[in-house]
Design an enzyme around this catalytic site. Structure first.
Site, short mmCIF file in Angstrom:
data_model
loop_
_atom_site.label_atom_id
_atom_site.label_comp_id
_atom_site.label_asym_id
_atom_site.label_seq_id
_atom_site.Cartn_x
_atom_site.Cartn_y
_atom_site.Cartn_z
N SER A 7 0.80 -1.22 0.00
CA SER A 7 0.00 0.00 0.00
C SER A 7 0.83 1.27 0.00
O SER A 7 1.62 1.49 -0.90
CB SER A 7 -0.95 -0.06 1.20
OG SER A 7 -1.87 0.98 1.13
N HIS A 8 0.67 2.07 1.06
CA HIS A 8 1.31 3.38 1.13
C HIS A 8 2.76 3.31 1.59
O HIS A 8 3.43 4.33 1.66
CB HIS A 8 0.51 4.26 2.08
CG HIS A 8 0.30 3.59 3.41
ND1 HIS A 8 -0.54 2.52 3.57
CD2 HIS A 8 0.89 3.79 4.60
CE1 HIS A 8 -0.48 2.10 4.82
NE2 HIS A 8 0.37 2.85 5.47
N ASP B 212 -2.80 6.29 -3.30
CA ASP B 212 -1.62 5.66 -2.70
C ASP B 212 -1.05 4.54 -3.58
O ASP B 212 -1.48 4.37 -4.73
CB ASP B 212 -1.95 5.15 -1.29
CG ASP B 212 -2.85 3.92 -1.32
OD1 ASP B 212 -3.60 3.76 -2.30
OD2 ASP B 212 -2.79 3.11 -0.37
N ASP C 295 -1.34 1.28 -3.86
CA ASP C 295 -2.20 0.28 -4.48
C ASP C 295 -3.56 0.82 -4.90
O ASP C 295 -4.45 0.05 -5.27
CB ASP C 295 -2.38 -0.92 -3.53
CG ASP C 295 -3.01 -0.54 -2.21
OD1 ASP C 295 -2.84 0.62 -1.78
OD2 ASP C 295 -3.68 -1.39 -1.59
N ASP D 236 -6.06 2.33 -3.30
CA ASP D 236 -7.30 2.28 -2.51
C ASP D 236 -7.52 3.54 -1.66
O ASP D 236 -8.62 3.76 -1.17
CB ASP D 236 -7.39 1.00 -1.65
CG ASP D 236 -6.22 0.80 -0.73
OD1 ASP D 236 -5.31 1.66 -0.72
OD2 ASP D 236 -6.20 -0.23 -0.02
N ARG D 237 -6.49 4.36 -1.49
CA ARG D 237 -6.67 5.59 -0.71
C ARG D 237 -6.84 6.79 -1.61
O ARG D 237 -6.43 6.77 -2.77
CB ARG D 237 -5.44 5.85 0.16
CG ARG D 237 -5.20 4.79 1.19
CD ARG D 237 -4.11 5.22 2.12
NE ARG D 237 -3.89 4.18 3.11
CZ ARG D 237 -3.29 4.36 4.27
NH1 ARG D 237 -2.82 5.57 4.58
NH2 ARG D 237 -3.14 3.37 5.11
N LYS E 283 -11.55 -0.29 -0.11
CA LYS E 283 -11.68 1.14 -0.32
C LYS E 283 -11.18 1.42 -1.73
O LYS E 283 -10.44 0.63 -2.30
CB LYS E 283 -10.92 1.93 0.73
CG LYS E 283 -9.45 1.56 0.95
CD LYS E 283 -8.94 2.26 2.20
CE LYS E 283 -7.47 2.02 2.43
NZ LYS E 283 -7.20 0.82 3.23
C1 VG1 Z 1 -3.43 1.75 8.28
C2 VG1 Z 1 -4.63 2.64 8.45
C3 VG1 Z 1 -5.90 1.84 8.29
C4 VG1 Z 1 -5.89 1.13 6.93
C5 VG1 Z 1 -4.63 0.31 6.77
C6 VG1 Z 1 -4.50 -0.27 5.38
O1 VG1 Z 1 -3.42 0.75 9.28
O2 VG1 Z 1 -4.61 3.29 9.71
O3 VG1 Z 1 -7.02 2.70 8.41
O4 VG1 Z 1 -7.00 0.29 6.80
O5 VG1 Z 1 -3.48 1.14 7.00
O6 VG1 Z 1 -4.43 0.76 4.44
P1 VG1 Z 1 -2.53 0.84 10.61
O7 VG1 Z 1 -2.74 -0.45 11.32
O8 VG1 Z 1 -1.13 1.08 10.18
O9 VG1 Z 1 -3.06 2.02 11.35
V1 VG1 Z 1 -3.69 0.56 2.93
O10 VG1 Z 1 -4.07 1.77 1.98
O11 VG1 Z 1 -3.47 -0.94 2.97
O12 VG1 Z 1 -4.28 -0.61 2.16
CO CO Z 2 -3.53 1.30 0.10
#
Ligand code: VG1
Ligand code: CO
Length: 543
Positions: free
Chosen positions: A113-114, A277, A279, A281-282, A376
């Protein structure tokens, strides 16, 4: 065909976190590591024999190699078909859509992800189930259990096919269908938002900048925003996915998308700024001189969703993750629909969406989505915003301010303290938990605590329970502070502190959030003794 059964060791402690398993890329690249985890997933989900599986990722370093290994293992484990994005690419929401559309058994989504990518960055792997959503807790528990006693994995010796061409081939008896990663997604969006109305908006001179952050959304955003909606070429920047995201964190926050934020607060700002982000989803949405807080974005989208083409029937219900501000609850209450508060992580929305109890879901971490998929969806949120802007004929700032005037404003901020030494963070959190029962009645920084708890959730559909999801502190004057340890980091621990205060008076809606929240920020620091214990004087990231 020749299936090899390779002896391996259990990989203890590899519990999937908030969103799948995330580790340093070098860990995933250790001989046998990825293979062992993939076999544990395959067995944890009940096997893949005669099943169709979707496979794709965000294009980060090791994406293609990992996909090759996964395909050879799916073939060895008897899968009938793998549906793979061309060049191994699929955004997370596109993968979710594909699983649903093709009625596949599930999918492997390769992404951290991010988190930053590259050989020295992070890698991640997640299994999504047949509804298109991340594996729910009972499934991740089963995967984890398999990692503890796994002794071998299966792989075919034939090489995986080339993924650069859209075509169907066979790998040791398994069909491998390489598809256009963008086409199905574009078709879905066309049903959800009014492409004609948004095209007219762009034709009238509406200007936008979309920063794809050199990550997977680039091809989707270019195809839709420039290709279909007619936005000026160059509207999408950093639109080519790169294995290291150009050396940046593909996280659309004020630190990592600093240039976009600077532009939107400058004299040269276009009408709208947006970013997604790693992948896809954000999302973050900005107007001229205004950044829409993700918690507000959820509330605003919910309040206006009936204006978007695919949502004319209106809202069934709204779900938000616990640390997300209560702005969405006010919309649910006014609309007379159910509002849900779930633990952090999209997997907790799945049952509510499947049961038709909610239309829209969101998290404070820049995530919004609806019942169109089970993840998302960053680009979806941007397109729905565009559809609402086109329908209302107002600027983003006007839409946001009129929302606050109707519902009041939930001032909100999140402070992240990253890469804290794990032992220290665990101790801080354990002591905080132990202090919960003594907190009510105590005063910190001029605020008095009314109640405090460690959030526990019972899924209203299947009755499963999830405890210890974050410490919530409510003050007598309505403010709230929430503490959590991140489940997606790969270095030490990240402490997240979420702070909010409600302001009903429109005369006080243009204040600086950090100032409005100064007391809650100070109280949270004192309650958890953050500075004292960590030696940090300020958070690493403020959103
Ligand atoms: C973080 C965010 C959470 C989100 C997760 C995956 O998790 O706070 O809201 O669902 O990332 O996002 P954490 O446990 O680090 O707070 V991402 O864009 O995978 O897919
Ligand atoms: Co993501």
């Amino acid at each position: 065909m020749s299936i090899e059964t390779v002896t391996t060791q259990p990989i203890a402690g590899q519990k999937p976190g908030t969103s799948g398993l995330r580790k340093k890329t070098t860990v995933f690249m250790r001989p046998g590591y990825l293979e062992t985890y993939v076999q544990a997933v395959i067995e944890g989900v009940g096997g893949v024999e005669d099943r169709e599986i979707v496979v794709g990722g965000d294009g980060r370093f090791f994406n293609d190699t990992a996909i090759g290994i996964i395909l050879r293992m799916l073939a060895a484990n008897g899968a009938s078909k793998a549906i793979v994005g061309q060049n191994g690419l699929l955004s997370t929401p596109a993968a979710s859509n594909l699983i649903r559309k093709r009625r596949a058994f599930g999918g492997f989504v390769l992404s951290a992800s991010h988190n930053p990518g590259g050989e020295h960055g992070d890698f991640g792997l997640k299994f999504n189930v047949a509804n298109g959503g991340p594996a729910p807790e009972p499934v991740t528990d089963a995967i984890f259990a398999r990692t503890l006693d796994i002794a071998s994995y299966k792989i075919v010796s034939e090489p995986a096919p080339d993924l650069s061409e859209i075509r169907t081939s066979s790998l040791a008896g398994m069909t491998v269908e390489v598809i256009d990663p963008v086409a199905d997604y574009v078709a879905m969006m066309e049903g959800l938002v009014d492409f004609d109305r948004i095209s007219k908006l762009f034709a009238s001179g509406f200007a936008m900048r979309f920063d794809a952050m050199s990550a997977v959304t680039g091809p989707y955003a270019k195809a839709i925003i420039e290709g279909r909606l007619g936005a000026r070429p160059g509207t999408v920047i950093n639109g080519t996915p790169l294995p290291d995201f150009g050396g940046h964190h593909p996280d659309p926050n004020p630190v990592h998308a600093a240039k976009l934020f600077a532009l939107m607060f400058s004299g040269a700002a276009p009408d709208m700024g947006a970013a997604s982000d790693g992948d896809g989803d954000r999302n973050i949405v900005l107007g001229r001189g205004i950044s829409v807080a993700p918690s507000d974005s959820l509330a605003l989208l919910a309040a206006n969703i009936h204006l978007a083409k695919g949502y004319k029937a209106g809202l069934k219900g709204i779900a938000r993750s616990m640390p997300t501000s209560r702005a969405a609850d006010r919309v649910a209450a006014k609309a007379g629909v159910e509002g849900f508060e779930t633990p952090t992580g999209w997997k907790f929305f799945g049952n509510l969406l499947d049961a038709g109890r909610v239309t829209i879901c969101g998290e404070e971490s820049a995530g919004t989505g609806s019942d169109h998929v089970r993840e998302k969806d960053g680009l979806w949120a941007v397109l729905v915003w565009l559809d609402i802007i086109a329908a209302r004929g107002e600027s983003i700032a006007e839409i946001v301010k009129s929302h606050w005037a109707t519902y009041g404003r939930d001032y909100y901020t999140r402070h992240d303290y990253e890469a804290i030494e794990s032992g220290l963070a665990d101790k801080l959190f354990a002591d905080l938990r132990d202090s919960i029962q003594d907190l009510p009645g105590k005063g910190f920084a001029g605020l008095t605590i009314e109640t405090a708890d460690d959030f526990a959730y019972t899924d209203p559909i299947d009755g499963s329970t999830s405890a210890k999801q974050g410490v919530r502190v409510f003050f007598t004057t309505g403010e709230r502070a929430v503490f959590r340890l991140s489940g997606t980091g790969t270095e030490g621990a990240t402490l997240r502190v979420y702070l909010e205060a409600f302001e009903p008076d429109p005369a006080r809606h243009d204040l600086e959030p950090q100032q409005v929240l100064a007391k809650v920020i100070a109280a949270a620091d004192a309650i958890a003794q953050i500075r004292e214990r960590t030696g940090r004087t300020a958070p690493d990231v403020v959103t």
